[in-house]
Design an enzyme around this catalytic site. Structure first.
Site, PDB file in Angstrom:
ATOM      1  N   GLU A 176       1.302  -0.494  -5.114  1.00  0.00           N
ATOM      2  CA  GLU A 176       0.307   0.540  -5.381  1.00  0.00           C
ATOM      3  C   GLU A 176       1.084   1.857  -5.409  1.00  0.00           C
ATOM      4  OE1 GLU A 176      -3.135   3.345  -3.785  1.00  0.00           O
ATOM      5  OE2 GLU A 176      -1.731   2.377  -2.429  1.00  0.00           O
ATOM      6  N   ASP A 193       0.819  -1.207   0.000  1.00  0.00           N
ATOM      7  CA  ASP A 193       0.000   0.000   0.000  1.00  0.00           C
ATOM      8  C   ASP A 193       0.856   1.261   0.000  1.00  0.00           C
ATOM      9  OD1 ASP A 193      -2.639   1.333   0.425  1.00  0.00           O
ATOM     10  OD2 ASP A 193      -1.729   1.925   2.310  1.00  0.00           O
TER      11      ASP A 193
END
Length: 673
Positions: free
Chosen positions: A407, A354
């Site tokens: 990401e 993330d």
């Protein structure tokens, strides 16, 4: 003569006695050594000098087997061995149900030079709650959960729970062996992104959660995912976190599967079950930041242990969270060992990392004056770059066939490049640029799409710069962004037709695929972690037809190499007409590596039917219609049409051969040749 005989006998006797004595001595010594060896073996669970050295170098990849709480036997007594890193602490003790939470009952011993504290508690048992009580050098008392705990009390409780994860039961050896040979680049990867707590819920009262246990979730989810045709599930919010509304992106227990849905054994059962059903498991993983909860990692021992001491580096002003200190070997070790823990100990097939951009850029989310430049005066976090190279080299080097997915929302170069070539070493990257352009285009009234045609074609100019996954994730259907169906322009039927066209374009575009739960049946509401998906919508024709359509796309994807085996090869994609802006029609071909599997896509993004539509084609062959987006089973208006179309010598789209096709409003036609 006799005298000599006696002397000889005496000599033999003496020799024999010496031999026997030596043998006994050797046996005793051996017995002592064996006893020592057994004793040492029994105490292998303790932190030794080598453990401290490797931890200080950032290379103790199994450190989680030593740190935390582990059942053990010491001096013949059963108990639990505790170890915690708290280098700035004045004193540390372990408190819990085993000692009435008394702060001074079980003081721990400091090991030098690492600053790790260890302690053995007789009578402590699996299932009991505990914390570390840390006295700071300025006299404060802190009650901290165990950073290496494998299980935690259910929120709102914040204690760690002693558990034993050494005896997890696995029967997925065939899957794990096949994973070692898996080349994800040339295989289909279609990911169903799932938040376990809100995918489905049991009927429940106001004060209850209604969560599915990991074991229940395993069976329901596997059945659904197999039927739909996804290859992987990506699970949000598995690492322990205190606040449901963070969706699991503010972690306090990096080594603990959340107790919301059951025990670590239950979690292992779910992974094992999904593997037995030939479904891969990806977890969201959050090394970017951690929350400021009092029991968590913030100022763990009264000083900045896990976070940067410089607030301009150690805090995210936008998120109100703390940033890991990637300059500290022990912190990097904590995170890298954690990644390996999930991939190796819990058999996870991939980690979606993330907020990578927030780690790479020192000025991410910060105004001028709020950030500290690197030694060269730039905004790149050089320590984080080294961390990612180290992380990905180790995880993928030790686990061929696993995935490390970034990401990363900027144009940072070589995110999926090799570390030895100055890349970050990820196996894949989310294609955020494609997603943003795609959604901007899809929201437009069809009348205005002709002036925004390049939003759909631009991504092909960089499609091979990284190994991409095309995503329509949870972030796009929350915070007033609308669900996918309600992003679409037009009246009720138009919205469904638009969404079908968009999903077809996503299928045909190079890159692996990810779709967030609920969007496959056109969930109307924005997603909320507090309620289950609107499964009742499947009683309505339009939603059931959308689900049928996505299922057809996914199964076509899995069985057609042209859609996945040349994702990284420019030869795998060919525009037929990228410039038909006035009619907002896109036509292109996907080729397989061997050239034997080819698909022609024609997609109309306006409500204007083109009964006279002619498309140029690469070869004079027969083209078989394998998916008609306007079919009645998908909510369209076509009940019957020809299946086979024969190309004729008639110039179109700059091609020598072409054929005519009756292209409906928002028409989608996929032909095999």
């Amino acid at each position: 003569m006799a005298e000599r005989k006696v002397r000889k006998t005496a000599g033999k006797t003496a020799a024999n006695t010496t031999k026997r004595t030596a043998t006994k001595t050797t046996a005793k010594t051996a017995a002592k050594r064996t006893t020592r060896t057994k004793a040492a073996a029994k105490e292998d669970f303790r932190i030794g000098e080598l453990d401290q050295y490797l931890f200080s170098m950032g290379t103790h990849y199994d450190i989680y087997k030593k740190m935390g709480a582990h059942e053990a036997v010491m001096n013949g007594k059963k108990g639990v061995y505790f170890a915690v890193w708290a280098p700035n602490a004045a004193t540390v003790s372990v408190i819990g149900e085993f000692n009435g939470w008394r702060e001074e009952a079980n003081p721990m011993t400091r090991l030098e030079p690492s600053g790790i504290y260890e302690g053995f508690v007789v009578g402590a048992k699996v299932g009991m709650l505990y914390k570390f009580f840390i006295k700071t050098k300025d006299g404060r008392g802190l009650y901290k959960a165990d950073p290496f705990a494998n299980y935690a009390e259910q929120r709102p409780g914040t204690a760690s729970r002693i558990t034993d994860i050494t005896k997890l039961r696995w029967s997925d050896a065939a899957w794990m062996e096949a994973r070692k040979q898996r080349d994800n680049d040339s295989l289909p990867v279609s990911i169903y992104e799932v938040h376990p707590g809100s995918w489905k819920k049991h009927p429940h009262g106001e004060d209850e959660d209604g969560f599915y246990n990991y074991r229940e979730l395993a069976k329901s989810l596997a059945e659904y995912v197999k039927e739909m045709g996804y290859t992987h599930v990506e699970l949000m919010g598995i690492a322990e976190h205190p606040f449901d509304g963070s969706w699991g992106y503010q972690v306090t227990g990096y080594y603990a599967p959340t107790s919301r849905y059951g025990t670590p054994e239950d979690f292992a059962y779910m992974v094992n079950y999904l593997h037995k059903q030939k479904i891969g498991v990806i977890l969201d993983w959050v090394p970017a930041h951690f929350p400021r909860d009092a029991h968590g990692l913030e100022e763990f021992d009264g000083g900045c242990v896990y976070e940067y001491a410089d607030p301009k580096k150690g805090e995210h002003p936008e998120w109100g969270t703390k940033v890991f200190d990637f300059g500290k070997s022990e912190v990097k070790n904590f995170l890298i060992a954690n990644a390996l823990y999930w991939v190796e100990h819990f058999h996870i097939d991939g980690l979606r990392v993330d907020a990578v951009a927030s780690i790479l850029y020192l000025d991410y989310g910060r105004e001028n004056g709020q950030w500290t430049p690197n030694i060269y005066g730039g905004n790149k976090n050089l320590e984080a770059i080294e961390f990612f190279k180290h992380l990905n080299s180790v995880v993928l080097g030790r686990n061929h066939g696993a995935m490390m997915i970034a990401e990363e929302s900027t144009a940072w170069p070589k995110v999926t490049g090799k570390p030895e070539e100055d890349g970050l070493g990820f196996s894949h990257k989310w294609n955020m640029g494609w997603m943003n352009d795609f959604l901007e285009y899809m929201k437009l009234d069809p009348y205005f799409r002709k002036w925004n045609h390049n939003k759909m074609t631009f991504s092909m100019t960089y499609a091979y710069a990284e190994k991409y996954i095309l995503v329509l994730s949870h972030d796009e259907v929350v915070h007033l962004k609308c669900s996918m169906i309600n992003k679409m322009p037009g009246l009720y039927d138009d919205k469904f037709a638009n969404l079908r066209a968009g999903y077809a374009y996503m299928l045909g575009h190079p890159g692996k695929k990810l779709l967030f739960m609920g969007q496959e049946f056109a969930q109307l509401q924005e997603w909320s972690e507090a309620r289950e998906l609107d499964w009742y919508l499947l009683a309505e024709d339009k939603h059931q037809q959308m689900q049928n359509y996505v299922k057809a796309l996914l199964h076509l994807y899995k069985k057609t190499p042209a859609l996945y085996d040349a994702d990284q090869d420019p030869c795998g994609f060919e525009w037929i007409n990228a410039d038909d802006a006035d009619r907002s029609i896109f036509s292109f071909v996907r080729h397989s590596k061997d050239g034997k599997s080819n698909l022609l896509f024609v997609i109309n993004f306006t409500p204007v039917a083109r009964p006279d539509y002619r498309v140029g084609v690469p070869k004079r062959k027969q083209y078989r219609l394998v998916l008609d987006g306007d079919a009645a089973e998908f909510g369209g208006n076509t009940t019957e049409r020809p299946v086979v179309y024969k190309a004729v010598k008639s110039e179109c789209d700059g091609r020598e051969y072409s054929f005519a096709y009756d292209l409906p409003a928002y028409g989608i036609a996929i032909f095999k040749f």
